[in-house]
Write a protein that holds these residues in place. Sequence first.
Motif, PDB file in Angstrom:
ATOM      1  N   GLY A  21      63.668  58.442  12.201  1.00  0.00           N
ATOM      2  CA  GLY A  21      64.042  57.485  10.897  1.00  0.00           C
ATOM      3  C   GLY A  21      63.188  56.130  10.932  1.00  0.00           C
ATOM      4  O   GLY A  21      63.487  55.498   9.756  1.00  0.00           O
ATOM      5  N   ASP A  22      62.489  55.982  11.645  1.00  0.00           N
ATOM      6  CA  ASP A  22      61.558  54.607  11.794  1.00  0.00           C
ATOM      7  C   ASP A  22      60.244  55.182  11.265  1.00  0.00           C
ATOM      8  O   ASP A  22      59.683  55.780  12.229  1.00  0.00           O
ATOM      9  CB  ASP A  22      61.908  53.929  12.797  1.00  0.00           C
ATOM     10  N   PRO A  23      59.537  54.635  10.144  1.00  0.00           N
ATOM     11  CA  PRO A  23      58.284  55.090   9.822  1.00  0.00           C
ATOM     12  C   PRO A  23      57.376  54.824  10.892  1.00  0.00           C
ATOM     13  O   PRO A  23      56.527  55.571  11.287  1.00  0.00           O
ATOM     14  CB  PRO A  23      57.903  54.647   8.541  1.00  0.00           C
ATOM     15  N   LEU A  24      57.388  53.463  11.496  1.00  0.00           N
ATOM     16  CA  LEU A  24      56.394  53.182  12.598  1.00  0.00           C
ATOM     17  C   LEU A  24      56.774  54.058  13.725  1.00  0.00           C
ATOM     18  O   LEU A  24      55.381  54.408  14.431  1.00  0.00           O
ATOM     19  CB  LEU A  24      56.730  51.539  13.035  1.00  0.00           C
ATOM     20  N   ILE A  25      57.838  54.315  14.166  1.00  0.00           N
ATOM     21  CA  ILE A  25      57.998  55.331  15.543  1.00  0.00           C
ATOM     22  C   ILE A  25      57.459  56.790  15.143  1.00  0.00           C
ATOM     23  O   ILE A  25      56.888  57.137  15.891  1.00  0.00           O
ATOM     24  CB  ILE A  25      59.279  55.133  15.778  1.00  0.00           C
ATOM     25  N   LEU A  26      57.773  57.032  14.051  1.00  0.00           N
ATOM     26  CA  LEU A  26      57.448  58.443  13.483  1.00  0.00           C
ATOM     27  C   LEU A  26      55.784  58.613  13.649  1.00  0.00           C
ATOM     28  O   LEU A  26      55.045  59.383  14.165  1.00  0.00           O
ATOM     29  CB  LEU A  26      57.862  58.842  12.076  1.00  0.00           C
ATOM     30  N   ALA A  27      55.200  57.550  13.084  1.00  0.00           N
ATOM     31  CA  ALA A  27      53.788  57.395  13.193  1.00  0.00           C
ATOM     32  C   ALA A  27      53.299  57.555  14.630  1.00  0.00           C
ATOM     33  O   ALA A  27      52.337  58.205  15.060  1.00  0.00           O
ATOM     34  CB  ALA A  27      53.106  56.247  12.614  1.00  0.00           C
ATOM     35  N   SER A  28      54.049  56.794  15.615  1.00  0.00           N
ATOM     36  CA  SER A  28      53.563  56.851  17.054  1.00  0.00           C
ATOM     37  C   SER A  28      53.953  58.126  17.885  1.00  0.00           C
ATOM     38  O   SER A  28      53.053  58.554  18.505  1.00  0.00           O
ATOM     39  CB  SER A  28      54.593  55.711  17.813  1.00  0.00           C
ATOM     40  N   GLN A  29      55.107  58.610  17.320  1.00  0.00           N
ATOM     41  CA  GLN A  29      55.234  60.193  17.854  1.00  0.00           C
ATOM     42  C   GLN A  29      54.259  60.920  17.579  1.00  0.00           C
ATOM     43  O   GLN A  29      53.680  61.734  18.372  1.00  0.00           O
ATOM     44  CB  GLN A  29      56.623  60.684  17.330  1.00  0.00           C
ATOM     45  N   ILE A  30      53.883  60.998  16.343  1.00  0.00           N
ATOM     46  CA  ILE A  30      52.531  62.036  15.807  1.00  0.00           C
ATOM     47  C   ILE A  30      51.305  61.596  16.510  1.00  0.00           C
ATOM     48  O   ILE A  30      50.698  62.338  17.074  1.00  0.00           O
ATOM     49  CB  ILE A  30      52.279  61.694  14.111  1.00  0.00           C
ATOM     50  N   ALA A  31      51.108  60.258  16.796  1.00  0.00           N
ATOM     51  CA  ALA A  31      49.775  59.784  17.390  1.00  0.00           C
ATOM     52  C   ALA A  31      49.900  60.029  18.814  1.00  0.00           C
ATOM     53  O   ALA A  31      48.939  60.728  19.445  1.00  0.00           O
ATOM     54  CB  ALA A  31      49.692  58.300  17.341  1.00  0.00           C
ATOM     55  N   ILE A  32      51.091  60.151  19.521  1.00  0.00           N
ATOM     56  CA  ILE A  32      51.145  60.301  20.820  1.00  0.00           C
ATOM     57  C   ILE A  32      50.871  61.933  21.006  1.00  0.00           C
ATOM     58  O   ILE A  32      49.935  62.145  21.852  1.00  0.00           O
ATOM     59  CB  ILE A  32      52.559  59.923  21.527  1.00  0.00           C
ATOM     60  N   LEU A  33      51.546  62.598  20.245  1.00  0.00           N
ATOM     61  CA  LEU A  33      51.240  64.118  20.262  1.00  0.00           C
ATOM     62  C   LEU A  33      49.829  64.390  20.054  1.00  0.00           C
ATOM     63  O   LEU A  33      49.330  65.315  20.818  1.00  0.00           O
ATOM     64  CB  LEU A  33      52.195  64.862  19.232  1.00  0.00           C
ATOM     65  N   LEU A  34      49.133  64.131  18.987  1.00  0.00           N
ATOM     66  CA  LEU A  34      47.952  64.384  18.908  1.00  0.00           C
ATOM     67  C   LEU A  34      46.963  64.026  19.868  1.00  0.00           C
ATOM     68  O   LEU A  34      45.816  64.710  20.317  1.00  0.00           O
ATOM     69  CB  LEU A  34      47.257  63.556  17.406  1.00  0.00           C
ATOM     70  N   THR A  35      47.139  62.787  20.482  1.00  0.00           N
ATOM     71  CA  THR A  35      46.243  62.406  21.436  1.00  0.00           C
ATOM     72  C   THR A  35      46.541  63.234  22.885  1.00  0.00           C
ATOM     73  O   THR A  35      45.461  63.593  23.323  1.00  0.00           O
ATOM     74  CB  THR A  35      46.725  60.849  22.120  1.00  0.00           C
ATOM     75  N   ILE A  36      47.860  63.704  23.156  1.00  0.00           N
ATOM     76  CA  ILE A  36      47.868  64.639  24.275  1.00  0.00           C
ATOM     77  C   ILE A  36      46.965  65.890  24.206  1.00  0.00           C
ATOM     78  O   ILE A  36      46.389  66.480  24.746  1.00  0.00           O
ATOM     79  CB  ILE A  36      49.380  64.810  24.309  1.00  0.00           C
ATOM     80  N   ILE A  37      47.185  66.530  22.560  1.00  0.00           N
ATOM     81  CA  ILE A  37      46.590  67.616  22.270  1.00  0.00           C
ATOM     82  C   ILE A  37      45.025  67.447  22.347  1.00  0.00           C
ATOM     83  O   ILE A  37      44.182  68.354  22.834  1.00  0.00           O
ATOM     84  CB  ILE A  37      47.148  68.115  21.001  1.00  0.00           C
ATOM     85  N   GLY A  38      44.547  66.224  22.012  1.00  0.00           N
ATOM     86  CA  GLY A  38      43.278  65.976  22.078  1.00  0.00           C
ATOM     87  C   GLY A  38      42.589  65.941  23.476  1.00  0.00           C
ATOM     88  O   GLY A  38      41.438  66.518  23.818  1.00  0.00           O
ATOM     89  N   ALA A  39      43.337  65.405  24.136  1.00  0.00           N
ATOM     90  CA  ALA A  39      42.902  65.314  25.726  1.00  0.00           C
ATOM     91  C   ALA A  39      42.845  66.554  26.406  1.00  0.00           C
ATOM     92  O   ALA A  39      41.904  66.841  27.060  1.00  0.00           O
ATOM     93  CB  ALA A  39      43.834  64.443  26.530  1.00  0.00           C
ATOM     94  N   VAL A  40      43.978  67.421  26.090  1.00  0.00           N
ATOM     95  CA  VAL A  40      43.983  68.643  26.900  1.00  0.00           C
ATOM     96  C   VAL A  40      42.884  69.570  26.129  1.00  0.00           C
ATOM     97  O   VAL A  40      41.975  70.119  27.164  1.00  0.00           O
ATOM     98  CB  VAL A  40      45.198  69.389  26.402  1.00  0.00           C
ATOM     99  N   VAL A  41      42.668  69.591  24.777  1.00  0.00           N
ATOM    100  CA  VAL A  41      41.702  70.429  24.368  1.00  0.00           C
ATOM    101  C   VAL A  41      40.145  69.791  24.801  1.00  0.00           C
ATOM    102  O   VAL A  41      39.308  70.495  25.483  1.00  0.00           O
ATOM    103  CB  VAL A  41      41.689  70.177  22.679  1.00  0.00           C
ATOM    104  N   GLY A  42      39.963  68.469  24.756  1.00  0.00           N
ATOM    105  CA  GLY A  42      38.847  67.880  25.491  1.00  0.00           C
ATOM    106  C   GLY A  42      38.399  68.557  26.698  1.00  0.00           C
ATOM    107  O   GLY A  42      37.326  68.799  26.862  1.00  0.00           O
TER     108      GLY A  42
END
Lengths: 100, 647
Positions: B10-31
Amino acid sequence: MEKTNKVFPGKLVIGFLLSIVMTVLAAWIALGTDFSKSVIMWMIGALAIFQAGVQLIMFMHINEGKSGMINTINIVYSVFIAAVIVAGSIWILTTGHAAH
Amino acid sequence: MSVDQILVTGDPLILASQIAILLTIIGAVVGITYFKKWRYLWEEWLTTVDHKKIGIMYILAGVAMFFRGGVDGLMMKAQTSRPNMEFLDAQHYDEVFTTHGIVMILFMAMPMLIGIMNVVLPLQIGARDVAFPKLNALSFWTFFVAAMLFNISFVIGGSPDAGWTSYFPLAGKEFTPGVGNNYYAIALQIAGIGTLATGINFIVTILKMRAPGMTLMKMPMFTWTSLVTSILIVAAFPILTVALAFMTMDRLFGAHFFTVAAGGDPMLWLNLFWLWGHPEVYIVVLPAFGMFSEVIATFSRKNLYGYKTMVASIVGIAFLSMLVWVHHFYTMGNSAAVNSVFSITTMMIAIPTGVKIFNWLFTMRKGRIKFTTSMLWSLAFIPCFTIGGVTGVMLAMAAADYQYHNTMFLVAHFHYVLIPGVVFAVFAGLYYWWPKMFGFTLNEKIGKWHFWLFVIGFNLTFMPMFFVGLDGMSRRMYTYSEGLGWEGWLGFSAAGSLIMAAGFAALCYNIYWSFRFASRDVGSDPWDARTLEWATASPVQHYNFAVVPKVDSLDPFWKMKKKGTFKLKKQDIKEIHMPSNSAIPILMGIAFGIVGFFLVFEWFTLAAIWSLGIIACLVANSFDYDDGYHVSAEEVEETERKWRGDL
């Protein structure tokens, strides 16, 4: 080690006698005197601490040998920390407005 | 429990962080998979017991946490930059200042300092590793897991929001029912275990593993401060452990140590918290003093002035630091005797600290000072820290403190102590010891950008806080009305924080630039330094010293260079015994993290099952008969020949 076995163990005897004297004294204070309960507690508490000191030095030789100095510093430091934490906390939490 | 009770929504700032964290983890694993680095990562880093690599991992984690805590700080500055701002709401602001405090102290300052201690300390005393290498790895992994557990709180379950001090009754279940404060109790507990183990490890390392001839009074100053800090850790961290255990009992199992309802006492929490919390201030600041001592002596090209008084004042500071904790809560309403005693002990701490300031000044006197970046940090430290110290003496007076207590004046004071005292020191230390870690120096020109932006930004950010504090602004206010006369000061402060952030960005850029372009040809002793860590290659050979050096004075490496005795004879090189890598520390750390996560959500059965994992690691460790391996004399000789001219 060999050397100390041959001489008369004066230190041990003195420690033994001191321990007996302090134990008897504590028993007498507790059973044979009319001091108030808190005075009795303070006196036998003090005697207990003295006796612990006597035992550490006379029987457990904390200040002898290679690590004697370190052992002594460790014990004194631990007592200091414990005293600060326990006595300090009691003092602070029982004297201010918060306690009344 | 449904998903939206676990994930924060429900908080746009936190939603953005959740997405960023997810993308970072995926990026790190893929990399990592793409570049086929999993084996390298596991064998060279995740299972390592090498103190230098563990130190580097501590520092990396510390830099990441600095970023996180810094963003928290910027959000607070943005929110208070104008009256009636509507960037963060009250709840969000509470969460941000709470995590800012904990992240900066426990997950930024501590790992940065422990990281540098890890890298430098065994080298300074001529040892090949710390006393208990595997325990050292476990310390790192418990810290790292605890930091991650604490950091996911804001997207999963909700952040702690009762301040970094988490005072009861606010922090109790009655007033803070969510899981946020469980994160506080559990994550700090796990991190505390690691820190305590580090303290013990360093004490044993320093007392037992010094090079022959290095008596206590011939140790480098940074080693001295690390020793005293370790002793303080061992004295103070168990108090935090007990306090957090009480808090956990209260919050998870309905006990009443700190709640008045059943005869508990909330002031006991304050008392225990600051019994740990005040020594903690000196735990982070003493190693920093040691770093400044090394840097100032090296770049003044003189030995440290007043070595013995320096040692005495460190020990004096450590002793007094255990006796001042009440100055954090004079206003609880203590008796006059209590407040007077603690006023006096607090003011007394200024004396040994002042002695140290003058020792540094006299070290520089008539020295041929080289203005490198790390020296600039040390120079800026002295006036900035003195402002922090002097305002501390103002706060020390109990009667006056009733005015200053919990105002922005206090916030300005402790930032003026901790930023020059710890952050400047860490920067000075990083620039100074960087070649020992990576084999090249950081760029001096970008370093100076980093320095000036950060120092100017720091003063602009925190100096105005003194004045709004004196004007009556209390700390932790998320908004204020127009016309109080604070707008100008707080606007300045917000602008300053952006300049500071630019300074941090310059550091990151410097690291990137230097990794790519800096000259690798800087030799093993780029600063013409004085202590033993510079008698190794850059980056340091994994066994540290081919032959353990003999020491007969202070600044042994300086003496060796002057006398021309810094030589290695082929016949002196012997086989070297080194500890083997181990997977147990990281596995045990992960088990701690999972148990912690389940405890946070009070899923006790799962926590009990997973805690078997911790026990299994302990058992596995007991049956681990690996005594390490030997590096052959030929291999040592070959490695040494690569960097020394004389072999």
